[in-house]
Motif scaffolding. Structure first.
Motif, PDB file in Angstrom:
ATOM      1  N   LEU A  71       7.064 -11.868  -6.225  1.00  0.00           N
ATOM      2  CA  LEU A  71       6.330 -10.738  -5.893  1.00  0.00           C
ATOM      3  C   LEU A  71       5.557 -10.813  -4.473  1.00  0.00           C
ATOM      4  O   LEU A  71       4.954 -11.879  -4.242  1.00  0.00           O
ATOM      5  N   GLY A  72       5.788  -9.901  -3.398  1.00  0.00           N
ATOM      6  CA  GLY A  72       5.130 -10.198  -1.965  1.00  0.00           C
ATOM      7  C   GLY A  72       3.906  -9.535  -1.994  1.00  0.00           C
ATOM      8  O   GLY A  72       3.192  -9.774  -1.331  1.00  0.00           O
ATOM      9  N   VAL A  73       4.052  -8.294  -2.276  1.00  0.00           N
ATOM     10  CA  VAL A  73       2.928  -7.175  -1.773  1.00  0.00           C
ATOM     11  C   VAL A  73       2.591  -6.176  -2.789  1.00  0.00           C
ATOM     12  O   VAL A  73       3.870  -5.477  -3.480  1.00  0.00           O
ATOM     13  N   VAL A  74       1.601  -5.947  -3.173  1.00  0.00           N
ATOM     14  CA  VAL A  74       1.302  -5.023  -4.293  1.00  0.00           C
ATOM     15  C   VAL A  74       0.685  -3.748  -3.342  1.00  0.00           C
ATOM     16  O   VAL A  74      -0.175  -3.945  -2.650  1.00  0.00           O
ATOM     17  N   GLY A  97      15.451  -1.804  -2.510  1.00  0.00           N
ATOM     18  CA  GLY A  97      15.550  -2.763  -1.753  1.00  0.00           C
ATOM     19  C   GLY A  97      14.613  -3.174  -0.882  1.00  0.00           C
ATOM     20  O   GLY A  97      14.467  -4.546  -0.619  1.00  0.00           O
ATOM     21  N   ARG A  98      13.760  -2.335  -0.565  1.00  0.00           N
ATOM     22  CA  ARG A  98      12.006  -2.870   0.018  1.00  0.00           C
ATOM     23  C   ARG A  98      10.991  -3.211  -1.226  1.00  0.00           C
ATOM     24  O   ARG A  98      10.172  -3.513  -0.711  1.00  0.00           O
ATOM     25  N   GLY A  99      11.396  -2.462  -2.162  1.00  0.00           N
ATOM     26  CA  GLY A  99      10.165  -2.353  -3.314  1.00  0.00           C
ATOM     27  C   GLY A  99      10.622  -1.580  -4.409  1.00  0.00           C
ATOM     28  O   GLY A  99      11.713  -1.027  -4.297  1.00  0.00           O
ATOM     29  N   CYS A 100       9.663  -1.255  -5.269  1.00  0.00           N
ATOM     30  CA  CYS A 100       9.823  -0.318  -6.226  1.00  0.00           C
ATOM     31  C   CYS A 100       8.604   0.308  -6.783  1.00  0.00           C
ATOM     32  O   CYS A 100       7.412   0.119  -6.358  1.00  0.00           O
ATOM     33  N   GLY A 109       0.711   8.228 -23.741  1.00  0.00           N
ATOM     34  CA  GLY A 109       0.926   8.627 -22.139  1.00  0.00           C
ATOM     35  C   GLY A 109       1.002   7.652 -21.083  1.00  0.00           C
ATOM     36  O   GLY A 109       1.177   6.474 -21.616  1.00  0.00           O
ATOM     37  N   THR A 110       0.869   7.928 -19.767  1.00  0.00           N
ATOM     38  CA  THR A 110       0.860   6.964 -18.897  1.00  0.00           C
ATOM     39  C   THR A 110      -0.205   6.020 -18.905  1.00  0.00           C
ATOM     40  O   THR A 110      -1.451   6.343 -18.903  1.00  0.00           O
ATOM     41  N   ALA A 111       0.094   4.718 -18.737  1.00  0.00           N
ATOM     42  CA  ALA A 111      -0.950   3.682 -18.676  1.00  0.00           C
ATOM     43  C   ALA A 111      -1.266   3.126 -17.166  1.00  0.00           C
ATOM     44  O   ALA A 111      -2.419   2.843 -16.988  1.00  0.00           O
ATOM     45  N   ALA A 112      -0.081   3.216 -16.365  1.00  0.00           N
ATOM     46  CA  ALA A 112      -0.227   2.901 -15.068  1.00  0.00           C
ATOM     47  C   ALA A 112       1.028   3.364 -14.422  1.00  0.00           C
ATOM     48  O   ALA A 112       1.988   3.733 -14.842  1.00  0.00           O
ATOM     49  N   VAL A 113       0.679   3.414 -12.649  1.00  0.00           N
ATOM     50  CA  VAL A 113       1.792   3.686 -11.948  1.00  0.00           C
ATOM     51  C   VAL A 113       1.524   2.602 -11.050  1.00  0.00           C
ATOM     52  O   VAL A 113       0.476   2.435 -10.264  1.00  0.00           O
ATOM     53  N   VAL A 114       2.585   1.915 -10.480  1.00  0.00           N
ATOM     54  CA  VAL A 114       2.682   0.741  -9.735  1.00  0.00           C
ATOM     55  C   VAL A 114       3.474   0.924  -8.644  1.00  0.00           C
ATOM     56  O   VAL A 114       4.731   1.359  -8.945  1.00  0.00           O
ATOM     57  N   GLY A 117       5.871  -3.921  -3.198  1.00  0.00           N
ATOM     58  CA  GLY A 117       6.729  -4.031  -1.873  1.00  0.00           C
ATOM     59  C   GLY A 117       7.145  -5.775  -2.248  1.00  0.00           C
ATOM     60  O   GLY A 117       6.580  -6.377  -2.684  1.00  0.00           O
ATOM     61  N   ILE A 118       8.426  -6.010  -1.570  1.00  0.00           N
ATOM     62  CA  ILE A 118       8.836  -7.148  -1.778  1.00  0.00           C
ATOM     63  C   ILE A 118       9.022  -7.843  -0.354  1.00  0.00           C
ATOM     64  O   ILE A 118       9.293  -7.408   0.324  1.00  0.00           O
ATOM     65  N   GLY A 119       8.197  -9.238  -0.379  1.00  0.00           N
ATOM     66  CA  GLY A 119       8.300  -9.714   0.811  1.00  0.00           C
ATOM     67  C   GLY A 119       7.007  -9.976   1.521  1.00  0.00           C
ATOM     68  O   GLY A 119       6.041  -9.620   0.647  1.00  0.00           O
ATOM     69  N   GLU A 120       6.773 -10.246   2.713  1.00  0.00           N
ATOM     70  CA  GLU A 120       5.301 -10.540   3.323  1.00  0.00           C
ATOM     71  C   GLU A 120       5.083  -9.377   4.082  1.00  0.00           C
ATOM     72  O   GLU A 120       5.872  -8.826   4.830  1.00  0.00           O
ATOM     73  N   ARG A 121       3.914  -8.685   4.086  1.00  0.00           N
ATOM     74  CA  ARG A 121       3.367  -7.856   4.880  1.00  0.00           C
ATOM     75  C   ARG A 121       2.927  -8.295   6.255  1.00  0.00           C
ATOM     76  O   ARG A 121       2.282  -9.377   6.309  1.00  0.00           O
TER      77      ARG A 121
END
Length: 124
Positions: A71-74, A97-100, A109-114, A117-121
């Motif tokens: 994992l590169g970037v939250v 391809g760049r993230g999810c 119900g909804t616990a989280a929305v995440v 990003g993959i890679g380095e910012r």
């Protein structure tokens, strides 16, 4: 095992790809024996938010062919509700391809929305 959780994803909706965008769904059964519960609110154990992020990351790694190993970037996280021992969480994800982007749900119900990003910012 190298992450903070032992639980592993079970695909409930197989990956599909349209124009380079993958979607899928995975479930995780949150065991009360997860090591992260030790000392984390002993009278009312709550699955830590960082572990929800790790579940999203694990789902991406299982679903997306050739996905990056780390994992590169939250990009963003919004927690909506707690996850408890014995909960089953469903991770619905969209990978471009760049993230999810992922939504984590329980029967309540909804616990989280995440957004990951993959890679380095770049700092430039």
């Amino acid at each position: 095992m190298t992450g903070p959780v032992r639980v592993r994803p079970r695909l409930t909706r197989p990956p599909s790809e349209v124009d380079g965008v993958w979607t899928a769904e995975a479930e995780f059964e949150i065991s009360p024996l997860e090591p992260v519960f030790a000392g984390h609110y002993p009278d009312l154990p709550i699955f830590p938010g960082v572990c929800l992020v790790e579940c999203v990351h694990l789902a991406v790694r299982q679903v997306v062919p050739d996905s990056p190993a780390t994992l590169g970037v939250v990009d963003s996280i919004r927690f909506h509700a707690p996850v408890f021992p014995h909960d089953v969480i469903t991770v619905s994800l969209r990978w471009d391809g760049r993230g999810c982007a992922a939504q984590v749900d329980t029967v309540r119900g909804t616990a989280a929305v995440v957004r990951l990003g993959i890679g380095e910012r770049s700092t430039a």
